[in-house]
Design an enzyme around this catalytic site. Structure first.
Site, PDB file in Angstrom:
ATOM      1  N   GLU A 291      12.470  -2.842  -7.902  1.00 13.44           N
ATOM      2  CA  GLU A 291      11.730  -2.800  -9.119  1.00 13.44           C
ATOM      3  C   GLU A 291      12.127  -1.498  -9.968  1.00 13.44           C
ATOM      4  O   GLU A 291      12.410  -0.634  -9.496  1.00 13.44           O
ATOM      5  CB  GLU A 291      10.134  -2.723  -9.105  1.00 13.44           C
ATOM      6  N   LYS A 292      12.113  -1.580 -11.358  1.00 12.47           N
ATOM      7  CA  LYS A 292      12.214  -0.328 -12.113  1.00 12.47           C
ATOM      8  C   LYS A 292      11.004   0.370 -11.683  1.00 12.47           C
ATOM      9  O   LYS A 292       9.930  -0.067 -11.490  1.00 12.47           O
ATOM     10  CB  LYS A 292      12.055  -0.848 -13.581  1.00 12.47           C
TER      11      LYS A 292
ATOM     12  N   ARG B 228     -15.004   9.096  -1.890  1.00 13.21           N
ATOM     13  CA  ARG B 228     -15.350   8.926  -0.510  1.00 13.21           C
ATOM     14  C   ARG B 228     -15.246  10.278   0.054  1.00 13.21           C
ATOM     15  O   ARG B 228     -14.351  11.190   0.087  1.00 13.21           O
ATOM     16  CB  ARG B 228     -13.515   8.280  -0.123  1.00 13.21           C
TER      17      ARG B 228
ATOM     18  N   GLY C  24       0.680  -1.063  -0.142  1.00 19.47           N
ATOM     19  CA  GLY C  24       0.016  -0.176   0.065  1.00 19.47           C
ATOM     20  C   GLY C  24       0.912   1.608  -0.034  1.00 19.47           C
ATOM     21  O   GLY C  24       0.248   2.173   0.429  1.00 19.47           O
TER      22      GLY C  24
ATOM     23  N   LYS D 194      -6.994   6.300  -1.480  1.00 18.15           N
ATOM     24  CA  LYS D 194      -7.879   6.543  -2.647  1.00 18.15           C
ATOM     25  C   LYS D 194      -9.012   7.634  -2.296  1.00 18.15           C
ATOM     26  O   LYS D 194      -9.428   7.622  -1.210  1.00 18.15           O
ATOM     27  CB  LYS D 194      -8.420   5.348  -3.093  1.00 18.15           C
TER      28      LYS D 194
ATOM     29  N   ARG E  81      -8.729  -9.016   1.657  1.00 16.64           N
ATOM     30  CA  ARG E  81      -9.878  -8.534   2.230  1.00 16.64           C
ATOM     31  C   ARG E  81     -10.960  -8.103   1.443  1.00 16.64           C
ATOM     32  O   ARG E  81     -10.650  -7.790   0.481  1.00 16.64           O
ATOM     33  CB  ARG E  81      -9.447  -7.546   3.332  1.00 16.64           C
TER      34      ARG E  81
HETATM   35  C1  MV4 Z   1       5.079   1.640  -8.129  1.00 18.56           C
HETATM   36  C2  MV4 Z   1       4.845   2.528  -8.646  1.00 18.56           C
HETATM   37  C3  MV4 Z   1       5.942   2.893  -9.958  1.00 18.56           C
HETATM   38  N1  MV4 Z   1       6.935   1.925 -10.289  1.00 18.56           N
HETATM   39  N2  MV4 Z   1       6.086   0.369  -8.576  1.00 18.56           N
HETATM   40  C4  MV4 Z   1       2.501   2.365  -4.596  1.00 18.56           C
HETATM   41  C5  MV4 Z   1       1.502   1.470  -3.636  1.00 18.56           C
HETATM   42  C6  MV4 Z   1       2.087   0.104  -3.808  1.00 18.56           C
HETATM   43  N3  MV4 Z   1       0.885  -0.732  -3.829  1.00 18.56           N
HETATM   44  C7  MV4 Z   1       2.708   0.220  -5.316  1.00 18.56           C
HETATM   45  N4  MV4 Z   1       2.815   1.635  -5.379  1.00 18.56           N
HETATM   46  C8  MV4 Z   1       3.567   1.955  -6.579  1.00 18.56           C
HETATM   47  N5  MV4 Z   1       4.558   0.969  -7.211  1.00 18.56           N
HETATM   48  C9  MV4 Z   1       6.749   0.809  -9.521  1.00 18.56           C
HETATM   49  N6  MV4 Z   1       7.783  -0.437  -9.855  1.00 18.56           N
HETATM   50  C10 MV4 Z   1       4.244   3.433  -8.370  1.00 18.56           C
HETATM   51  C11 MV4 Z   1       3.386   3.251  -7.262  1.00 18.56           C
HETATM   52  C12 MV4 Z   1       2.534   4.298  -6.739  1.00 18.56           C
HETATM   53  C13 MV4 Z   1       1.160   4.104  -6.997  1.00 18.56           C
HETATM   54  C14 MV4 Z   1       0.614   2.783  -7.117  1.00 18.56           C
HETATM   55  C15 MV4 Z   1      -0.843   2.604  -6.960  1.00 18.56           C
HETATM   56  C16 MV4 Z   1      -1.735   3.841  -6.424  1.00 18.56           C
HETATM   57  C17 MV4 Z   1      -1.144   5.014  -6.278  1.00 18.56           C
HETATM   58  C18 MV4 Z   1       0.248   5.046  -6.443  1.00 18.56           C
HETATM   59  C19 MV4 Z   1       0.738   6.298  -6.023  1.00 18.56           C
HETATM   60  C20 MV4 Z   1       2.033   6.464  -5.929  1.00 18.56           C
HETATM   61  C21 MV4 Z   1       3.006   5.404  -6.640  1.00 18.56           C
END
Ligand code: MV4
Length: 455
Positions: free
Chosen positions: A201-202, A339, A165, A238, A293
């Site tokens: 991760e990239k 929300r 998260g 969110k 969940r």
């Molecule tokens: C990332 C990403 C960009 N690249 N992974 C944030 C929450 C977590 N579940 C994973 N997230 C992210 N992972 C890589 N390799 C950008 C996010 C991210 C994001 C992801 C989902 C929803 C909102 C976000 C907000 C900022 C960054």
């Protein structure tokens, strides 16, 4: 059939939602509450209620011995954990089962496998689900991190294996930053999650966040209930969700759904679950993590499928088979959720106090999930979610228009809410066109506030 009595180990709108599903199934309900929640709606609506401790969640809603005792005293056969609190605690799921109380959620083994994000990623790779280029399992040390980052190319992202998260994530933009980033991320992960392990991760630029809802029964049957678009967020909270995603083609939707089901089968998942993916501009999707969940935003999926997900969770936990196959399911129309939170719309500072007036919109295609009534004193101990407004339309434009009208009919007085923010987003051109990424809200926020203040 099913259970005679279920205990709900939660509060707020989700506790009320679960009580309603139990009532539909003819199941008696037991509410648990903290000393701050004596007057809460879930306490008033359940058939029985038991106080489980003082206001802080760690002493009440997270107090496993007290919650198990409450179930034993009242003769509840099952516990629904809702979201947050104990919902993704594998030890709690195991304790329930060892006390002969059914945990309404996945098996503890599946919670554990998905809870280790590096392991879940590895598993996805093994079953042919795309993941973002990165480490195989965890990154052991700075040396290994540097080698891998060179291979991947900067920017890269360090993530805590026990996190999720967005907690315990660190962007590394160049090799100069790597050493410090690795050390601090490790220390933070150890402190926050009790485990220092990191994976890499990239870093994807401006991805969309799309998640797939699944349901699986104890007999190996599993279906996907399509996807939710959850890119409108701030600091991993969110704000608006919708279903279906405005950018998926039917082909991509099916590929995403089938990828989600491969993961479900790989971990022996049973009950409702969500697989999170990031989608890049070229429409490539990558699995990032799973939520084991019921989720806050489940109603948008219910609105487009006609399926009561909470009811299915309870039926599945009671050993019933899924009543349909994938071919029986289809998307009807479009749904959006806003929300409504007790916070300043522009600073996001929480707003405490008493709701002196609450009027809910009453229109076709609008659903409100809330535990609000007036007057109601919002306790300062828990999260700021006051209500979820969900609007359905034949298409996306109709859902948006209906949501905007519904919000003008919603009154929450006595505390500050983020309703003005929602109204601005609903008028925004990029939002209307469905052109947004996870960066959208933070980038347009100053503009939205300016427009709002000039009205
Ligand atoms: C990332 C990403 C960009 N690249 N992974 C944030 C929450 C977590 N579940 C994973 N997230 C992210 N992972 C890589 N390799 C950008 C996010 C991210 C994001 C992801 C989902 C929803 C909102 C976000 C907000 C900022 C960054």
């Amino acid at each position: 059939m099913v259970f005679r009595k279920v205990l709900i180990a939660n509060r707020g709108e989700i506790a009320v939602r679960i009580i309603a599903a139990c009532r539909d199934l003819g199941i008696r309900t037991v509410a648990v509450y903290s000393e701050a929640d004596r007057e809460a709606m879930h306490v008033l609506l359940a058939d029985e209620a038991i106080c489980v401790g003082p206001p802080p969640a760690t002493e009440s809603y997270l107090n496993i011995p007290n919650i198990i005792s409450a179930a034993e005293i009242t003769g509840a056969e099952a516990i629904h954990p809702g979201y947050g609190f104990l919902s993704e605690n594998a030890d709690f799921a195991e304790i329930c089962e060892s006390c002969h109380i059914r945990f309404i959620g996945p098996p503890a083994t599946a919670i554990r496998k998905m809870g280790d994000k590096a392991q879940a990623r590895q598993l996805a790779l093994e079953v042919g689900v795309p993941v973002i280029p990165g480490s195989e399992g965890t990154v052991e040390d700075e040396e290994q991190a540097r080698k891998l980052a060179r291979k991947l190319g900067y920017p890269v992202l360090l993530k805590a294996a026990a996190g999720g998260g967005g907690k315990g994530m660190r962007i590394v933009r160049g090799e100069r930053e790597l050493e410090t980033a690795f050390r601090t991320a490790q220390a933070e992960a150890a402190r926050a999650f009790g485990r220092p392990d990191l994976y890499m991760e990239k870093y994807l630029i401006e991805p969309r966040h799309i998640e797939v809802q699944v349901l699986a029964d104890a007999y190996g049957n599993a279906v996907y209930l399509f996807e939710r678009e959850c890119s409108i967020q701030r600091r991993h909270q969110k704000v608006i969700e919708e279903a279906p995603s405005p950018v998926l083609t039917p082909k991509l939707r099916q590929e995403l759904g089938e990828a989600a089901l491969r993961l479900v089968r790989a971990v022996g998942y049973v009950n409702a679950g969500t697989l999170e993916f990031l989608v890049d501009r070229d429409g490539h999707f990558y699995f990032i993590e799973a939520n084991t969940r019921i989720q806050v935003e489940h109603p948008v999926t219910e609105m487009i499928t006609g399926i009561d997900i909470v009811r299915q969770q309870i039926r599945i936990a009671a050993g019933e088979a899924l009543p349909w196959t994938q071919a029986d399911l289809q998307i009807r129309g479009h749904a959006i959720e806003c929300r409504v939170c007790a916070e300043d719309p522009w600073t996001f500072m929480p707003s405490a106090g008493t709701v002196t007036r609450y009027i809910a919109p009453q229109t076709f295609g609008v659903r409100i999930d809330t535990a609000l009534y007036s007057p109601y004193r919002v306790p300062p101990y828990y999260d700021s979610l006051l209500a979820k407004v969900i609007a359905w339309g034949e298409d996306r434009a109709e859902a948006i228009a209906r949501m905007a009208r519904a919000l003008t009919l919603l009154r929450v007085e006595g505390i500050r809410t983020n309703i003005p923010l929602h109204l601005q987003i609903l008028e925004d051109e990029a939002f209307h066109q469905g052109r947004f990424s996870t960066q959208y809200l933070e980038s347009v926020l100053p503009h939205l506030q300016t427009v709002a203040s000039s009205k």
